[in-house]
Design a protein around this motif. Sequence first.
Motif, short mmCIF file in Angstrom:
data_model
loop_
_atom_site.label_atom_id
_atom_site.label_comp_id
_atom_site.label_asym_id
_atom_site.label_seq_id
_atom_site.Cartn_x
_atom_site.Cartn_y
_atom_site.Cartn_z
N UNK A 193 -0.81 4.89 8.48
CA UNK A 193 -1.41 3.85 9.32
C UNK A 193 -0.36 2.84 9.75
N UNK A 194 0.49 2.44 8.81
CA UNK A 194 1.53 1.47 9.11
C UNK A 194 2.51 2.01 10.15
N UNK A 195 2.83 3.28 10.07
CA UNK A 195 3.72 3.88 11.06
C UNK A 195 3.10 3.84 12.45
N UNK A 196 1.80 4.15 12.52
CA UNK A 196 1.12 4.10 13.82
C UNK A 196 1.06 2.67 14.35
N UNK A 197 0.82 1.72 13.46
CA UNK A 197 0.76 0.32 13.88
C UNK A 197 2.12 -0.16 14.39
N UNK A 198 3.18 0.23 13.72
CA UNK A 198 4.52 -0.14 14.17
C UNK A 198 4.82 0.43 15.55
N UNK A 199 4.41 1.68 15.74
CA UNK A 199 4.64 2.31 17.04
C UNK A 199 3.88 1.58 18.15
N UNK A 200 2.62 1.23 17.89
CA UNK A 200 1.81 0.54 18.90
C UNK A 200 2.35 -0.86 19.17
N UNK B 95 -6.70 -0.53 12.59
CA UNK B 95 -6.99 -1.41 11.46
C UNK B 95 -8.43 -1.21 10.98
N UNK B 96 -9.34 -1.01 11.92
CA UNK B 96 -10.72 -0.76 11.55
C UNK B 96 -10.87 0.52 10.74
N UNK B 97 -10.19 1.57 11.18
CA UNK B 97 -10.22 2.84 10.44
C UNK B 97 -9.63 2.66 9.04
N UNK B 98 -8.57 1.88 8.97
CA UNK B 98 -7.91 1.66 7.69
C UNK B 98 -8.85 0.95 6.72
N UNK B 99 -9.51 -0.11 7.18
CA UNK B 99 -10.43 -0.83 6.31
C UNK B 99 -11.62 0.04 5.90
N UNK B 100 -12.11 0.84 6.85
CA UNK B 100 -13.23 1.73 6.54
C UNK B 100 -12.82 2.75 5.47
N UNK B 101 -11.58 3.21 5.55
CA UNK B 101 -11.09 4.18 4.57
C UNK B 101 -10.97 3.56 3.19
N UNK B 102 -10.64 2.27 3.13
CA UNK B 102 -10.46 1.60 1.85
C UNK B 102 -11.77 1.25 1.17
N UNK B 103 -12.86 1.19 1.94
CA UNK B 103 -14.14 0.77 1.36
C UNK B 103 -14.73 1.84 0.46
N UNK C 126 0.85 -1.19 0.00
CA UNK C 126 0.00 0.00 0.00
C UNK C 126 0.89 1.24 0.00
N UNK C 127 0.98 1.88 -1.14
CA UNK C 127 1.85 3.05 -1.28
C UNK C 127 1.13 4.37 -1.01
N UNK C 128 -0.15 4.28 -0.62
CA UNK C 128 -0.90 5.51 -0.37
C UNK C 128 -0.41 6.20 0.90
N UNK C 129 -0.64 7.49 0.97
CA UNK C 129 -0.22 8.26 2.14
C UNK C 129 -0.94 7.77 3.39
N UNK C 130 -2.23 7.46 3.24
CA UNK C 130 -3.01 6.98 4.40
C UNK C 130 -2.48 5.63 4.87
#
Length: 291
Positions: free
Chosen positions: A172-179, A283-291, A164-168
């Motif tokens: 999201x991946x950066x936040x997930x790595x931090x968590x 992850x929920x926000x990410x999937x909602x954004x992709x829909x 996923x090369x999108x900015x979002x």
Amino acid sequence: MICGILLIVWTIPSAENASAGESDPVLATAGALSAAGNFDAAITEYLRYLYFHPTAETIGGVYLNMGNVYLRLSDWENARDAFRRSIRFAPNDSLKNVRRLNLAIHSIAHKNYSLAVLELLKVASFSKQPHLRRKAGFYLGVANVYLLEFDQVEAALAPYFSKDSSDYGRKTWQRLQRLAGKGKTIHPRSPATAKWLSTVFPGLGQLYSGDFKNAVNALALNGLLGYGVTRAFLEQNYVDAVLEGVFLFQRYYMGNRVHAAQIARTRPIKKEKKIAEEILTELGKYLAHKR
């Protein structure tokens, strides 16, 4: 700790179900009964078909439909077994892997995380279809979040987010790595050590477990208890001194020791669950954004 959007079931193509229903009047009846909400009768018809057609090419699809009906009956054990049989009788590897994903996602929804991990690893490791491997990796990450296996979460999700090369997606991946990194830094505390420390000095065991508020509370209560007993003795009020020393000692000093052990045992898990909830929310926000 449920994040519903993460448990969207990977549905099997409707064409498979339709072909299974059109090939035999018994299956057509079962499908109609299921659509009408008469799930027990639908199961009976599916079982009738399997009894008379044990080697039919369609039985994989029949087991799949049975699994879905069992889910409507809130019968997870029979649904799980039916889904497993649908995998066994799938006509090709691609469909086997799609059905493994289906079983895995339902397993996560029913808190059967070990089964989910097993099925997802099969797909992620051996599927020849990149999109199935990627989806399996995503849900493998989800399963490991529920298991609080933060060291596995990042490894499972990395292949998914690398595509996923999108900015979002990148943020999201950066936040997930931090968590996930925060989760990996949480180390369990020894209840025995916490109890021993609070025996030596009230509140020290709570402080050892990272609970400053309860440490101060334990120290204050036991300090007041000690002060009251000492003052009663100095004033030669021996009855009150003994009563306070025996009964209040049992409640507060001994309770302080037990509480310290409980905090050591449960506080890391609470912190891990909080981080897991934050990851699932992301992850929920990410999937909602992709829909």
